[in-house]
Design an enzyme around this catalytic site. Structure first.
Site, mmCIF file in Angstrom:
data_model
loop_
_atom_site.group_PDB
_atom_site.id
_atom_site.type_symbol
_atom_site.label_atom_id
_atom_site.label_comp_id
_atom_site.label_asym_id
_atom_site.label_seq_id
_atom_site.Cartn_x
_atom_site.Cartn_y
_atom_site.Cartn_z
ATOM 1 N N LYS A 110 12.086 -2.262 -18.078
ATOM 2 C CA LYS A 110 11.087 -1.890 -19.096
ATOM 3 C C LYS A 110 10.479 -0.554 -18.653
ATOM 4 O O LYS A 110 9.664 -0.504 -17.745
ATOM 5 C CB LYS A 110 10.034 -2.985 -19.206
ATOM 6 N N GLU B 137 3.650 -3.114 -6.527
ATOM 7 C CA GLU B 137 3.144 -1.908 -5.866
ATOM 8 C C GLU B 137 2.115 -1.319 -6.807
ATOM 9 O O GLU B 137 2.437 -0.859 -7.903
ATOM 10 C CB GLU B 137 4.276 -0.919 -5.589
ATOM 11 N N CYS C 129 -0.247 7.264 -6.810
ATOM 12 C CA CYS C 129 -0.993 6.117 -6.291
ATOM 13 C C CYS C 129 -1.248 6.245 -4.795
ATOM 14 O O CYS C 129 -2.241 5.723 -4.276
ATOM 15 C CB CYS C 129 -0.257 4.814 -6.595
ATOM 16 N N GLU D 224 -9.849 3.713 -8.519
ATOM 17 C CA GLU D 224 -8.781 4.713 -8.604
ATOM 18 C C GLU D 224 -8.964 5.555 -9.864
ATOM 19 O O GLU D 224 -8.996 5.026 -10.979
ATOM 20 C CB GLU D 224 -7.420 4.021 -8.629
#
Length: 484
Positions: A179, A254, A287, A384
């Site tokens: 996906k 992750e 990230c 974040e």
């Protein structure tokens, strides 16, 4: 087959299921962050397309698994070569689709994507040869293919991060349903054609495009998947985890990070400053980035001067230009998110040392930003941002440093700069992170474990850790002397 011309390359906008292109009645618009230009209307899949892809992968599984590591190795080597052969097209489309630097895609991203396939194809040849002796039995360890793997990938590095999952999954003998990210799906579509060109059988690699809440949710909830690997936000992972729990599907996550970038008093300031400036690459949409600068108070002024000079070379501009170091944010929605974090921080009394606003380059370009004066409990330190926004904090001793470094819910990565090996290793061992880079950044050895702690992920991949996930690891204990 419906295609669009992207950066001079014809790219299919349809799903790839069971070796064929499949269109959906519904589509979603895909635009370039570089200039807002409409690139394509992409087929938007849902439960029906996911069902078809999973069924195709299930049918293809016995034959693909039955090839064994040697048989799969031959095909996957051709796949890796096909990626290299089409590197220029892949790099150009990736840049148009997600705004990443063209030179970086050409020099690093596409070669690494090919290596992701080749490395795990080679590594799989070495599996299953372990024997563990004990007084009564000999234990034979096998790595058997697990089945159908669902792979949900992110927009900030769609091609490279997809091959990071596809490589070990296919090498392990699994079949896959990918996906791609709806904000940057095009190179994953190209990947399907390259896999087909390389001779990967129909049904082994399937790509279902669509919105996360529709195609992604249907895939995560599907009862006939055996593994699910996801890279993306922590909040999305929690929703995926709820879905996969119903079928006890093993997951590898992750997720996000708020990584500390630690500069000790004895650091090489030139190297640390240059590397710190690199945290703005990909417009900070990484990230792993060290977004929280933690600098020894005794050298803060000296390092700040070096850092400011290094950031002066981080040119904001069109990612197709060689001089550009900071490109656009991915979408208007994401720009507003990043801008909102900064605006709220400024209203709370945090001061910009530089940046803090939209760049004059264009609508989705945000200036490299450094914020000073944030308390540890503030949102700008705790959450974040995923943009070119760093915070500046100082510490006076190692205990204070470790408290600051570990003072978020994340644990993906950390960077430590020090010339003292004992100090660097001591700090690295005390910091909570899946990866700690000492006097470097972003060196990803494929044989090494990779993953996050706390809200930054579940599990480890890389080397044999990937096969621990994508395989059913079996032990066959044979009684000594029981065979004639």
């Amino acid at each position: 087959m419906s295609t669009s011309k992207i950066a001079g390359v014809d790219v299919s906008t349809e799903h790839f299921i069971d070796g064929k292109r499949v269109a959906s009645k519904q589509t979603f618009a895909n635009c370039s962050p570089i200039d807002g230009k409409h690139l394509a209307d992409v087929s938007a899949g849902g439960a029906a397309e996911v069902d078809a892809a999973v069924a195709a992968a299930r049918r293809a599984f016995p034959k693909w698994a039955g090839l064994g590591p040697d048989g799969r190795h031959r095909v996957l080597k051709k796949f890796a070569q096909a990626i290299l052969d089409h590197g220029k097209e892949l790099a150009a489309v990736e840049t148009a689709d997600n705004g990443s630097l063209l030179m970086g895609n050409l020099a690093r991203v596409i070669p690494r994507a090919a290596l992701n396939i080749e490395f795990f194809a080679d590594r799989a040849l070495k599996l299953g040869h372990d024997q563990i002796d004990s007084p009564e039995v000999v234990n034979h360890v096998r790595y058997d293919p697990a089945g159908v793997a669902a792979l949900i990938t992110p927009w900030n590095g769609p091609f490279m991060l997809t091959t990071w999952k596809v490589g070990p999954a296919l090498a392990a003998g699994d079949t896959v349903v990918v996906k791609p990210p709806e904000w940057a799906p095009l190179t994953c579509s190209m990947m399907a054609d390259l896999a087909n060109e390389a001779g990967i059988p129909a049904g082994v690699l399937n790509v279902v495009q669509g919105i996360g809440e529709e195609a992604g949710a249907a895939l995560a909830a599907h009862p006939d998947i055996d593994r699910l690997s996801f890279t993306g936000s922590t909040d999305t992972a929690k929703l995926i985890g709820q879905s996969t729990a119903r079928s006890l599907t093993p997951v590898s996550f992750e997720l996000g990070g708020k990584s500390p970038y630690i500069v000790c008093a004895d650091a090489d300031f030139d190297a640390a400053a240059q590397t710190a400036a690199g945290q703005y690459l990909n417009a900070g949409q990484v990230c792993l980035a060290g977004t929280r600068l933690l600098v020894d108070a005794s050298v803060a002024d000296e390092f700040h001067s070096k850092f400011r000079a290094a950031v002066g070379h981080m040119t904001v501009g069109d990612p197709r230009e060689k001089s550009t170091r900071v490109g656009p944010l991915i979408t208007p929605e994401h720009f507003k998110r990043v801008e909102g974090f900064v605006d709220r921080a400024l209203k709370s009394g945090v001061k910009p040392l530089w940046g803090g606003k939209r760049s004059s380059v264009g609508e989705l370009y945000f200036e490299p930003t450094l914020l000073e004066g944030a308390r540890q409990d503030m949102e700008i330190v705790q959450r974040e941002v995923f943009g070119p926004v760093l915070t500046w904090q100082t510490f006076r001793d190692e205990d204070e440093l470790v408290k600051l470094a570990n003072g978020t819910c994340y644990g993906l990565a950390a960077m430590v700069f020090s010339k003292n090996q004992e100090r660097a290793m001591r700090i690295a061992s005390r910091v909570t992170a899946g990866t700690v880079w000492v006097n470097c950044f972003f060196v990803r050895e494929l044989a090494a474990p990779f993953g996050g702690s706390r809200d930054s992920g579940i599990g480890r991949e890389g080397g044999n850790w990937s096969f621990d996930f994508y395989c059913d690891v079996k032990n066959i204990a044979v009684l000594k002397g029981s065979f004639a």
